[in-house]
Design a protein around this motif. Structure first.
Motif, PDB file in Angstrom:
ATOM      1  N   ALA A 237       1.011  -1.230   0.118  1.00  0.00           N
ATOM      2  CA  ALA A 237      -0.062   0.075   0.051  1.00  0.00           C
ATOM      3  C   ALA A 237       0.897   1.362  -0.086  1.00  0.00           C
ATOM      4  CB  ALA A 237      -1.068  -0.047   0.978  1.00  0.00           C
ATOM      5  N   TYR A 238       1.841   1.418   0.842  1.00  0.00           N
ATOM      6  CA  TYR A 238       2.844   2.261   0.826  1.00  0.00           C
ATOM      7  C   TYR A 238       3.574   2.466  -0.724  1.00  0.00           C
ATOM      8  CZ  TYR A 238       7.067   5.111   1.964  1.00  0.00           C
ATOM      9  OH  TYR A 238       7.994   6.016   2.049  1.00  0.00           O
ATOM     10  N   GLN A 239       4.055   1.583  -1.241  1.00  0.00           N
ATOM     11  CA  GLN A 239       4.372   1.635  -2.490  1.00  0.00           C
ATOM     12  C   GLN A 239       3.662   2.126  -3.610  1.00  0.00           C
ATOM     13  OE1 GLN A 239       5.864  -2.246  -2.907  1.00  0.00           O
ATOM     14  NE2 GLN A 239       7.903  -1.792  -2.057  1.00  0.00           N
ATOM     15  N   ASP A 240       2.274   1.578  -3.599  1.00  0.00           N
ATOM     16  CA  ASP A 240       1.086   2.275  -4.383  1.00  0.00           C
ATOM     17  C   ASP A 240       0.898   3.525  -3.953  1.00  0.00           C
ATOM     18  OD1 ASP A 240       0.995  -0.526  -5.451  1.00  0.00           O
ATOM     19  OD2 ASP A 240      -0.593  -0.917  -4.459  1.00  0.00           O
ATOM     20  N   ALA A 241       0.646   4.047  -2.713  1.00  0.00           N
ATOM     21  CA  ALA A 241       0.347   5.477  -2.646  1.00  0.00           C
ATOM     22  C   ALA A 241       1.689   6.404  -3.069  1.00  0.00           C
ATOM     23  CB  ALA A 241       0.529   5.544  -1.033  1.00  0.00           C
ATOM     24  N   LYS A 242       2.812   6.008  -2.883  1.00  0.00           N
ATOM     25  CA  LYS A 242       3.835   6.803  -3.424  1.00  0.00           C
ATOM     26  C   LYS A 242       3.696   6.857  -4.816  1.00  0.00           C
ATOM     27  CE  LYS A 242       7.186   7.731  -1.589  1.00  0.00           C
ATOM     28  NZ  LYS A 242       7.444   9.149  -0.921  1.00  0.00           N
TER      29      LYS A 242
ATOM     30  N   VAL B  36       0.755   7.755   6.485  1.00  0.00           N
ATOM     31  CA  VAL B  36       0.512   7.256   7.817  1.00  0.00           C
ATOM     32  C   VAL B  36      -0.948   7.028   7.784  1.00  0.00           C
ATOM     33  CG1 VAL B  36       0.340   7.442  10.126  1.00  0.00           C
ATOM     34  CG2 VAL B  36       2.531   8.049   9.216  1.00  0.00           C
ATOM     35  N   GLU B  37      -1.789   7.988   7.445  1.00  0.00           N
ATOM     36  CA  GLU B  37      -3.143   7.633   7.415  1.00  0.00           C
ATOM     37  C   GLU B  37      -3.746   6.691   6.549  1.00  0.00           C
ATOM     38  OE1 GLU B  37      -4.323  11.888   6.732  1.00  0.00           O
ATOM     39  OE2 GLU B  37      -5.041  11.929   8.788  1.00  0.00           O
ATOM     40  N   PHE B  38      -2.983   6.781   5.227  1.00  0.00           N
ATOM     41  CA  PHE B  38      -3.434   5.865   4.457  1.00  0.00           C
ATOM     42  C   PHE B  38      -2.933   4.532   4.854  1.00  0.00           C
ATOM     43  CE2 PHE B  38      -2.591   3.755   0.254  1.00  0.00           C
ATOM     44  CZ  PHE B  38      -3.403   4.038  -0.585  1.00  0.00           C
TER      45      PHE B  38
ATOM     46  N   GLU C  57      -7.811  13.249   1.871  1.00  0.00           N
ATOM     47  CA  GLU C  57      -8.401  13.988   2.892  1.00  0.00           C
ATOM     48  C   GLU C  57      -9.717  14.232   2.937  1.00  0.00           C
ATOM     49  OE1 GLU C  57      -6.837  14.579   6.021  1.00  0.00           O
ATOM     50  OE2 GLU C  57      -5.162  13.465   5.251  1.00  0.00           O
ATOM     51  N   ASP C  58     -10.039  14.485   1.807  1.00  0.00           N
ATOM     52  CA  ASP C  58     -11.607  14.720   1.345  1.00  0.00           C
ATOM     53  C   ASP C  58     -12.344  13.153   1.638  1.00  0.00           C
ATOM     54  OD1 ASP C  58     -11.008  17.239   0.549  1.00  0.00           O
ATOM     55  OD2 ASP C  58     -11.261  17.190  -1.452  1.00  0.00           O
ATOM     56  N   LEU C  59     -11.897  12.190   1.271  1.00  0.00           N
ATOM     57  CA  LEU C  59     -12.334  11.047   1.171  1.00  0.00           C
ATOM     58  C   LEU C  59     -12.610  10.515   2.889  1.00  0.00           C
ATOM     59  CD1 LEU C  59     -13.256   8.196  -0.028  1.00  0.00           C
ATOM     60  CD2 LEU C  59     -10.971   7.516   0.444  1.00  0.00           C
ATOM     61  N   LEU C  60     -11.433  10.899   3.659  1.00  0.00           N
ATOM     62  CA  LEU C  60     -11.642  10.731   5.009  1.00  0.00           C
ATOM     63  C   LEU C  60     -12.492  11.534   5.744  1.00  0.00           C
ATOM     64  CD1 LEU C  60      -7.515  10.544   6.097  1.00  0.00           C
ATOM     65  CD2 LEU C  60      -9.308   8.572   5.853  1.00  0.00           C
TER      66      LEU C  60
END
Length: 134
Positions: free
Chosen positions: A66-71, A82-84, A116-119
């Motif tokens: 997930a971290y790699q995908d987020a990057k 971190v939130e992700f 952030e909007d999604l959260l």
């Protein structure tokens, strides 16, 4: 300078060490190691906050992926990453769901702002649902 000759050259050799030069492969391996350590630290925090996840043998690998995908999506700020990862821990592959994936990939605003909007929307809906169930 107050030193001259050989003494000055010797002092400078110790004062200004040469830069370590890494190959592209070595640099990539160092970055990957740092990223995995970052994710492992977040995983430890997640497990501390949600002890039910302590026995999940897939957690670290899921978080690294997930971290790699987020990057790749464009996340840069540690706070958003971190939130992700916290969301990923609770809802595996949440960001791969078609609606969420489309929202995060939508052009016009940075992915971190969209996240952030999604959260914010999710939090608001949870609060509304709690109020309805009272």
């Amino acid at each position: 300078m107050w030193m001259n000759g050989t003494a000055s050259q010797t002092a400078n050799a110790f004062t200004y060490p040469t830069m370590l030069e890494l190959t592209a492969e070595q640099w990539a391996a160092l970055c990957a190691s740092d990223e995995r350590n970052f994710v492992a630290t977040i995983r430890d925090d997640i497990v501390r906050d949600s002890p039910r996840l302590v026995d999940d043998p897939t957690l670290l690998d899921r978080l690294v992926r997930a971290y790699q995908d987020a990057k790749r999506m464009g996340f840069e700020q540690d706070k958003a990453l971190v939130e992700f990862l916290y969301v990923e821990a609770d809802v595996p592959d949440f960001y791969r769901k078609p609606g969420i994936s489309a929202w995060l990939a939508k052009p016009g605003r940075p992915v971190e702002e969209r996240f952030e909007d999604l959260l914010a929307v999710t939090r608001r809906k949870l609060i509304e649902r709690e109020q309805e169930n009272r």
